[in-house]
Design an enzyme around this catalytic site. Structure first.
Site, mmCIF file in Angstrom:
data_model
loop_
_atom_site.group_PDB
_atom_site.id
_atom_site.type_symbol
_atom_site.label_atom_id
_atom_site.label_comp_id
_atom_site.label_asym_id
_atom_site.label_seq_id
_atom_site.Cartn_x
_atom_site.Cartn_y
_atom_site.Cartn_z
ATOM 1 N N ASP A 1 3.843 -2.190 -10.232
ATOM 2 C CA ASP A 1 4.084 -2.585 -8.846
ATOM 3 C C ASP A 1 5.102 -3.703 -8.776
ATOM 4 O OD1 ASP A 1 2.280 -0.959 -7.218
ATOM 5 O OD2 ASP A 1 0.700 -1.902 -8.406
ATOM 6 N N MET B 1 0.430 5.470 0.725
ATOM 7 C CA MET B 1 -0.255 4.179 0.620
ATOM 8 C C MET B 1 -1.550 4.249 1.426
ATOM 9 S SD MET B 1 1.493 2.079 -1.322
ATOM 10 C CE MET B 1 0.317 0.753 -1.099
ATOM 11 N N ASP C 1 -2.307 5.602 -3.476
ATOM 12 C CA ASP C 1 -2.268 4.244 -4.023
ATOM 13 C C ASP C 1 -2.923 3.266 -3.060
ATOM 14 O OD1 ASP C 1 -1.613 1.947 -5.379
ATOM 15 O OD2 ASP C 1 0.555 2.123 -5.092
ATOM 16 N N HIS D 1 1.319 2.582 -13.828
ATOM 17 C CA HIS D 1 1.930 2.274 -12.531
ATOM 18 C C HIS D 1 2.302 0.792 -12.506
ATOM 19 C CE1 HIS D 1 2.321 3.028 -8.130
ATOM 20 N NE2 HIS D 1 1.838 1.797 -7.996
ATOM 21 N N HIS E 1 6.857 1.449 -8.850
ATOM 22 C CA HIS E 1 6.690 1.459 -7.394
ATOM 23 C C HIS E 1 7.435 0.248 -6.839
ATOM 24 C CE1 HIS E 1 3.499 1.164 -3.898
ATOM 25 N NE2 HIS E 1 4.716 1.393 -3.457
ATOM 26 N N MET F 1 8.367 -2.039 -4.191
ATOM 27 C CA MET F 1 8.058 -2.578 -2.859
ATOM 28 C C MET F 1 9.046 -3.703 -2.601
ATOM 29 S SD MET F 1 3.942 -2.454 -3.245
ATOM 30 C CE MET F 1 4.071 -2.309 -5.023
ATOM 31 N N MET G 1 7.206 -6.188 -6.585
ATOM 32 C CA MET G 1 7.187 -6.809 -5.251
ATOM 33 C C MET G 1 8.182 -7.953 -5.225
ATOM 34 S SD MET G 1 3.113 -6.926 -4.539
ATOM 35 C CE MET G 1 2.024 -5.560 -4.991
ATOM 36 N N SER H 1 -2.838 0.798 -12.315
ATOM 37 C CA SER H 1 -1.880 -0.176 -11.779
ATOM 38 C C SER H 1 -2.032 -1.482 -12.551
ATOM 39 C CB SER H 1 -2.167 -0.423 -10.298
ATOM 40 O OG SER H 1 -1.487 -1.579 -9.898
HETATM 41 C C1 DX5 Z 1 -0.580 -2.348 -3.652
HETATM 42 C C2 DX5 Z 1 -0.125 -1.646 -4.890
HETATM 43 C C3 DX5 Z 1 -1.177 -0.927 -5.614
HETATM 44 C C4 DX5 Z 1 -2.328 -1.761 -6.075
HETATM 45 C C5 DX5 Z 1 -3.538 -0.902 -6.140
HETATM 46 O O1 DX5 Z 1 0.517 -2.858 -2.977
HETATM 47 O O2 DX5 Z 1 0.911 -0.726 -4.605
HETATM 48 O O3 DX5 Z 1 -0.648 -0.163 -6.694
HETATM 49 O O4 DX5 Z 1 -2.122 -2.362 -7.312
HETATM 50 O O5 DX5 Z 1 -4.615 -1.699 -6.464
HETATM 51 P P1 DX5 Z 1 -6.105 -1.284 -6.088
HETATM 52 O O6 DX5 Z 1 -6.396 -0.022 -6.810
HETATM 53 O O7 DX5 Z 1 -6.891 -2.452 -6.562
HETATM 54 O O8 DX5 Z 1 -6.137 -1.107 -4.596
HETATM 55 ZN ZN ZN Z 2 1.537 0.670 -6.240
#
Ligand code: DX5
Ligand code: ZN
Length: 224
Positions: free
Chosen positions: A38, A141, A179, A36, A70, A72, A40, A11
């Protein structure tokens, strides 16, 4: 699903933001196959991160990885095409982010991207009951979305084996991704239960022996 290859998906949220290209290349050289990303929006989750330009930049550098986006975000339907156009290979939306889950999954499929759905820790797998045949990825998650570096919530990991059983009963094709708080202490049991995409941020980028050390520690735990 014992023959399913295991993908490590670092990630990038946990990477050095001034050096994504370098981080991506090091992950791939160390044996990772997916990256990956993320996304947001400061609304669905209380944090703000990347838009399509990051995906486009990675793709245009010819990073030879599956770019696993991903989302979010609220109103995910607005972002499917922009991220696909930017070069995303897999698009995962949150089941909680739309009241028209079936429609948005169809929208993802229409782009030709791998079609994924993520479920928050409190969301039961039953929300997927009528969309199983549309899915390439179910992302479980194991923390509440929004931030890296959180503690793995062990109680929700049982969703992995429940999903694997449901997949088997119905001959679905989706892969199970996990994740949040994924590290060397839990990868093996997650894979045994049926996960085959392992998203890891802090355990790779925060490893004391660098990215390579983090990847190796995960791979070693999978072998043992
Ligand atoms: C959280 C993300 C994850 C995050 C995971 O909202 O979707 O992908 O980056 O990070 P770690 O492995 O540090 O929990
Ligand atoms: Zn993620």
């Amino acid at each position: 699903m014992h023959n399913t290859p295991i993908e490590l998906a670092p990630s990038l949220l946990a990477a050095d933001f001034s050096a994504f290209g370098d981080a991506a290349r090091r992950c791939l050289a160390a044996g990772c196959t997916w990256l990956h990303i993320d996304v947001m929006d400061g609304h669905f989750v209380p944090n703000l991160t990347f838009g399509p330009p990051l995906v486009k930049a990675l793709r245009s550098r010819e990073v030879d990885a599956v770019l696993d986006v991903h989302l979010m975000v609220s109103e995910p339907e607005k972002w499917i095409q922009p991220f696909r156009d930017a070069g995303a290979d897999a698009l995962t939306i949150h089941a909680e982010a739309t009241i028209h889950l079936h429609r948005v999954l169809q929208q993802i499929r229409a782009t030709g991207a791998l079609c994924g759905v993520a479920i928050n820790p409190a969301t039961p797998i039953s929300v997927l009951e009528h969309v199983g045949d549309l899915l390439d990825i179910v992302l479980v998650m194991t923390v509440n979305p929004g931030f890296g570096g959180q503690k793995f919530i062990g109680a929700v990991a049982e969703k992995v084996s429940l999903l694997a059983d449901w997949r088997e009963e119905n001959q679905f094709r989706f892969r199970i991704s996990v994740d949040g708080g994924v590290d060397a202490s839990n990868v093996r049991s997650l894979v045994t239960d049926g996960a085959s995409i392992l998203v890891a941020g802090s355990s790779i980028f925060g490893h004391e022996d660098g990215i390579e050390g983090g990847v190796n520690a995960l791979l070693k735990s999978l072998e043992s």
